[in-house]
Structures are given as structure tokens and as C-alpha cells.
Enzyme design. Structure first.
Site, mmCIF file in Angstrom:
data_model
loop_
_atom_site.group_PDB
_atom_site.id
_atom_site.type_symbol
_atom_site.label_atom_id
_atom_site.label_comp_id
_atom_site.label_asym_id
_atom_site.label_seq_id
_atom_site.Cartn_x
_atom_site.Cartn_y
_atom_site.Cartn_z
ATOM 1 N N HIS A 1 19.225 -35.136 8.499
ATOM 2 C CA HIS A 1 20.000 -36.120 8.214
ATOM 3 C C HIS A 1 21.197 -36.042 7.390
ATOM 4 C CE1 HIS A 1 18.403 -35.543 4.085
ATOM 5 N NE2 HIS A 1 19.540 -36.247 3.493
ATOM 6 N N LYS B 1 25.889 -37.598 7.996
ATOM 7 C CA LYS B 1 26.698 -38.100 6.852
ATOM 8 C C LYS B 1 27.911 -38.028 7.153
ATOM 9 C CE LYS B 1 23.835 -36.402 2.998
ATOM 10 N NZ LYS B 1 23.313 -37.112 1.937
ATOM 11 N N ASP C 1 12.810 -26.275 2.681
ATOM 12 C CA ASP C 1 13.224 -27.594 2.421
ATOM 13 C C ASP C 1 14.509 -27.883 2.831
ATOM 14 O OD1 ASP C 1 12.324 -30.235 1.966
ATOM 15 O OD2 ASP C 1 13.315 -30.236 -0.009
ATOM 16 N N ARG D 1 -2.185 -46.642 9.913
ATOM 17 C CA ARG D 1 -3.687 -46.608 9.949
ATOM 18 C C ARG D 1 -4.583 -47.762 9.543
ATOM 19 N NH1 ARG D 1 -4.734 -41.108 7.226
ATOM 20 N NH2 ARG D 1 -3.381 -41.401 5.993
ATOM 21 N N LYS E 1 16.833 -27.997 -7.467
ATOM 22 C CA LYS E 1 16.474 -29.256 -7.934
ATOM 23 C C LYS E 1 16.820 -29.143 -9.559
ATOM 24 C CE LYS E 1 13.782 -30.949 -4.158
ATOM 25 N NZ LYS E 1 14.327 -32.055 -3.908
ATOM 26 N N HIS F 1 19.534 -28.207 6.308
ATOM 27 C CA HIS F 1 20.666 -28.728 5.812
ATOM 28 C C HIS F 1 21.999 -27.621 5.852
ATOM 29 C CE1 HIS F 1 18.067 -32.071 5.794
ATOM 30 N NE2 HIS F 1 17.587 -32.022 4.525
ATOM 31 N N LYS G 1 11.919 -33.582 9.891
ATOM 32 C CA LYS G 1 11.461 -32.179 9.214
ATOM 33 C C LYS G 1 10.442 -32.340 8.200
ATOM 34 C CE LYS G 1 14.115 -30.782 5.630
ATOM 35 N NZ LYS G 1 13.755 -31.709 4.387
HETATM 36 C C1 BG6 Z 1 15.290 -33.836 2.183
HETATM 37 C C2 BG6 Z 1 14.673 -32.782 1.216
HETATM 38 O O1 BG6 Z 1 15.526 -33.375 3.217
HETATM 39 O O2 BG6 Z 1 16.774 -33.915 1.515
HETATM 40 C C3 BG6 Z 1 14.450 -33.413 -0.106
HETATM 41 O O3 BG6 Z 1 13.374 -32.867 1.943
HETATM 42 C C4 BG6 Z 1 15.921 -33.694 -0.733
HETATM 43 O O4 BG6 Z 1 13.786 -32.534 -1.164
HETATM 44 C C5 BG6 Z 1 16.726 -34.417 0.269
HETATM 45 O O5 BG6 Z 1 15.972 -34.155 -1.767
HETATM 46 C C6 BG6 Z 1 18.085 -34.422 -0.480
HETATM 47 O O6 BG6 Z 1 19.018 -35.419 0.483
HETATM 48 P P1 BG6 Z 1 20.183 -36.257 0.066
HETATM 49 O O7 BG6 Z 1 20.743 -36.737 1.222
HETATM 50 O O8 BG6 Z 1 19.644 -37.194 -1.101
HETATM 51 O O9 BG6 Z 1 20.953 -35.269 -0.587
#
Ligand code: BG6
Length: 486
Positions: free
Chosen positions: A174, A178, A231, A47, A337, A236, A144
């Protein structure tokens, strides 16, 4: 791997964390490995009206530290691919300049990576289409969170679909990039050994854990409106569950793989009442404690988190898949976490032998177990019982270990690098299709609803542990314990 086709990679939100920490470093790694076409350009959008030099200074400060730079020279060479343009994703009048930068070429691959707040997805796609950047060679990557519930996710997908065909849309998770997740498919479908055992007759339970030692790391404002269910579980963990549980696809084409994953999501037993949710899920929130020897504060003391927040930073769920292969096999999912360590793994516990010929040794309950470790190390470890050397017939737990670092010395791309290369090449198999997303939201909705109306707050757990005691209790009532507890 082959060199990519010619491409333009357009990064929206390019002063943000994701671009700096993940996307630019991943593109650099691909560049350094010689995987990017020489006609590959990267356009960073932001921006602010700043010059390219000013933007590159930001890259030096915020991105370079995340790069395992091969050499000063290749880093400099990489930066010659990068350009900067002031485009506010929400302002239509900024887009003609973008279209002009991209040019009329319909052959190269144009990737628009929307590293933006989801509220901007719709308007951004509208503006792209208005300047013709929705033609067939344009692909859009959606990060996401894609919405915050089924309704908002549907609204985004609906709006985006007005301008782009499904095959132009790359919904990124993501975890699917992996290496070890793809290895899981290789193991399952490339070896005859496991297939006969991969079913209810031989599998007692499956445990999928993504544990993080980090807390919310300054993302309190985002995280508090999200929580671990949305999240991590909705995307995931459910994607990992799909890869473990899906039937062999007819072939490895994107749709064949995604069709099978979709069937798993559709077969997940829905939660039917608040009581059902209460007895099969655990939500927790971290208190202060110590992680890796360092003191950490409670979630409610994090910046931008209300002192009475009910947001969960830990979730454990007992899921079930109602189909012929998996009926009756519990799938325990867990994420959190500020747990004891950073670890992602899938544990397949096979059934015990029908009759024990030998006295049960210490630790025998950890035998018959396959542990697929995704991080921090990538390995596959088979736990079984073997005879202890000596003149008595004593058994001991033993392991067969495949450590991918040791077994293969070639460089392995990180998840984002792999997925970015896939988008440039137009390979959709590792991205989520719209119907998968809908099913995943559908499954988590009753859990979200039950928690929203529950008078029972999340269970507090001490940072640096494996979560609340209720998480162990969820398994122990089935006579099972989490992998690290047995
Ligand atoms: C993300 C989440 O999608 O994945 C984060 O928003 C999380 O909160 C992260 O920390 C974990 O990814 P990785 O690859 O570090 O396990």
C-alpha cells in the site's frame, strides 16, 4: 479520473480488520467521488452463515467509523452495491456458489481480493480455477505477507502461477499507492532540476524512515512471528528505496517501471557474513514508556507475545547500491513501533559546498537537504542557507516548502482507494512483480539468518523515543545523523 469499467469486487476475509478498516471505506470514498461504474458490485465472503442484513450490521459497527461519510444517503446508496455470501476460502464445495454469483460475463473486471492468511492463497487460487474463475478478466490481489521467507514466498508464487498468469496477479504494497510516492516519481522525472543532482557526485546520503507511534495493537500473535524486518523493510521500505534510486524508465508502462525497480533490488550490496549484518544493522524492541503523553507497556507484555520474545519492533539498516549512480552513497533505512511520532519521510542529503566562503551558522549541517514527507503531511521541503536580513553577511537555514494540501485543493485518494481503482482498471504499475519480491526476500535473508543465530538480543528502547542509541551510532560513525537529530 474516469469512471471505472463494470466490475465485481470479491472480498475474501470480509469480516476481518483489513476489509472493515481499509477496503470498504476506500471503496466507499471512490463511490462517493463518483468513480465507480454503476455496474460495480461488491461481494463480501466469510465463513459464517449469516444474512446480508447481519453482515451489514457488522459493517455499521466495524467499518462505518473509518469512513469519512459524505452523507447518510450516499453511504446507504453505497451499501446497495454490497452483497454477502458464505464461502470458506479453504472449502472447494463453497466455490460453485461464488462462480454462480459472478456469472459468465467475460467483459467486466472481476477482482478477487485475498485478505487471507498466506497459507490459504494456494488453495484459494486452486478453488477459484476449479470453477473457472481464473479466466482472463479475473484479477487476484495478494495481500502481504506473501510468505515468511524466500522459500515460502517462492512456494506461494509457484502455486498461484499454476492457475493465473503474472498479469492477473496484483501483489499489493500500500505504500506504492500513497500520493507522495507517486509525486516522488513526478519530481524526479518531470523536472530537469533534480536529475543532474540525483547521483553519487552530489548526494551524500539518503535516509528513509517509517516511524509509527502505535505499538502492535492487539496483533501480537501475528507480529511476533513476523517482526519489523519482514513486516516493513522487506516490502515498504525497499519499495521506497527503489523509487528513490531507480533509473528513469523507458516509459511509464507497468513493466518498464518494474524493470527499473528490479535493477535496484539486484544492485543492493548483499550482506556477506553475520559480522557484516551485525555492523550494518540494528534491531530493537520497545520497552514501556510514554507515547504522545500516554503510558504504554513493553512489547513483551503485549497480549500473545512471549515474555522472552526476541522479535524486533525496530530496525535500522545501512544499505548500499552497487551501481554507477549510487556507489558509495549510504541509504539508511529505519522503521519502528512506539516511536516518538508517526512519520514517514525520505531525506536526501546533498553534499556540502566545496569551500565555505561564509562562517558556518548554527544548523548549517541541515542545509542542502530535500525532505519528502509522506505522512502525516505530504510535503516537499528544500532546506538551504540564505542570508539573514541586516548589514552583516550572516547565513541562516531557510526552507522552500511545497505543502500538497495547500497547493492542490482537490480531494486526494488514500492509498488503498487508489490501488483498488488501479486493479479494477487493470493497471499494474503500482504492484509488485514476482521477480521484485524474490529479490527483496533474497536481500533480507542473510539478515534474518544472522539474527536467528545471534546471541545478542534486540536492543531495548524506551517507547516514545527514536529507538535504541545504536541507531544513532550506526550513522554517527559515518559522520551523519538522522534528520530529526541534526
Ligand atoms: C502494514 C504493517 O503493512 O503497514 C503494519 O503490517 C503497519 O504493521 C502499517 O502498521 C503501516 O502503514 P501506514 O500506512 O499506516 O504507515
Amino acid at each position: 479520473m474516469d469512471n471505472t469499467p463494470a466490475f465485481d469486487m470479491v472480498l475474501f476475509g470480509s469480516t476481518g480488520d483489513l476489509v472493515m478498516r481499509k477496503l470498504l471505506p476506500s471503496l466507499y470514498q471512490a463511490h462517493a467521488a463518483g468513480l465507480l461504474n454503476e455496474n460495480g458490485r461488491i461481494l463480501c465472503l466469510g465463513r459464517k452463515q449469516i444474512s446480508l442484513d447481519e453482515y451489514l450490521e457488522l459493517v455499521e459497527t466495524n467499518s462505518r467509523q473509518h469512513v469519512k461519510a459524505k452523507s447518510e444517503e450516499s453511504w446507504k446508496e453505497f451499501l446497495t452495491r454490497v452483497d454477502y455470501l458464505k464461502v470458506d476460502a479453504g472449502t472447494g464445495s463453497d466455490y460453485p456458489a461464488l462462480a454462480e454469483w459472478v456469472g459468465p460475463d467475460t467483459q467486466k473486471s472481476v477482482v478477487c481480493y485475498l485478505s487471507l492468511a498466506p497459507e490459504l492463497f494456494t488453495v484459494c487460487c486452486e478453488h477459484l480455477a476449479a470453477v473457472g474463475l481464473n479466466r482472463d478478466n479475473v484479477r487476484v490481489v495478494l495481500e502481504k505477507p506473501l510468505g515468511t521467507d524466500l522459500e515460502s514466498s517462492n512456494a506461494i508464487n509457484e502455486a498461484v502461477a499454476k492457475h493465473f498468469k503474472e498479469e492477473q496477479l496484483y501483489r499489493i504494497d500500500h505504500y506504492l499507492g500513497k500520493e507522495s510516492v507517486q509525486n516522488l516519481m513526478a519530481i524526479r522525472f518531470g523536472n530537469a532540476l533534480f536529475e543532474p543532482l540525483w547521483r553519487r557526485e552530489w548526494v551524500h546520503d539518503v535516509q528513509i524512515t517509517i516511524a509509527e507511534d502505535l505499538g502492535v495493537e492487539g496483533r501480537g500473535d501475528f507480529y511476533d512471528g513476523t517482526g519489523a524486518l519482514r513486516d516493513m523493510i522487506q516490502n515498504h521500505l525497499l519499495q521506497l528505496l527503489c523509487i528513490v534510486a531507480m533509473e528513469p524508465p523507458a516509459n511509464m508502462s507497468a513493466d518498464a517501471v518494474r524493470d527499473e525497480k528490479l535493477k535496484v533490488l539486484k544492485a543492493l550490496r548483499p550482506f556477506t557474513s553475520n559480522e557484516d549484518v551485525a555492523s550494518n544493522t540494528v534491531r530493537g524492541q520497545y520497552k514501556s514508556g510514554a507515547v504522545n503523553g500516554k503510558p504504554v507497556k513493553a512489547y513483551r507484555e503485549e497480549k500473545n507475545v512471549p515474555a522472552d520474545s526476541q522479535t524486533e519492533t525496530f530496525v535500522a539498516i545501512k544499505a548500499e547500491i552497487e551501481n554507477w549512480r549510487w556507489a558509495g552513497v549510504p541509504f539508511y533505512l529505519r522503521t519502528g513501533k512506539h516511536l516518538q511520532e508517526r512519520l514517514a519521510e525520505i531525506v536526501i542529503n546533498f553534499r556540502d559546498v566545496p569551500y565555505q566562503l561564509f562562517p558556518s551558522p548554527v544548523g548549517s549541517n541541515t542545509a542542502n537537504r530535500l525532505v519528502i514527507s509522506l505522512q502525516p503531511d505530504e510535503s516537499i521541503r528544500m532546506h538551504f542557507l540564505a542570508k539573514e536580513p541586516g548589514d552583516t553577511m550572516r547565513l541562516q537555514p531557510a526552507f522552500l516548502n511545497l505543502d500538497f494540501n495547500q497547493a492542490f485543493s482537490v480531494r486526494r485518494a488514500d492509498a488503498y482507494e487508489r490501488l483498488l481503482l488501479d486493479v479494477i482498471r487493470g493497471q499494474l504499475a503500482l504492484f509488485m512483480r514476482r521477480d521484485e519480491l524474490i529479490e527483496a526476500w533474497r536481500w533480507v535473508t542473510p539478515i534474518m539468518e544472522a539474527w536467528k543465530h545471534s546471541t545478542v538480543p534486540p536492543k531495548l528502547y524506551t517507547s516514545g523515543t527514536w529507538g535504541p542509541a545504536a541507531s544513532s551510532a550506526l550513522l554517527s560513525r559515518d559522520g551523519v545523523s538522522w534528520h530529526e537529530e541534526s
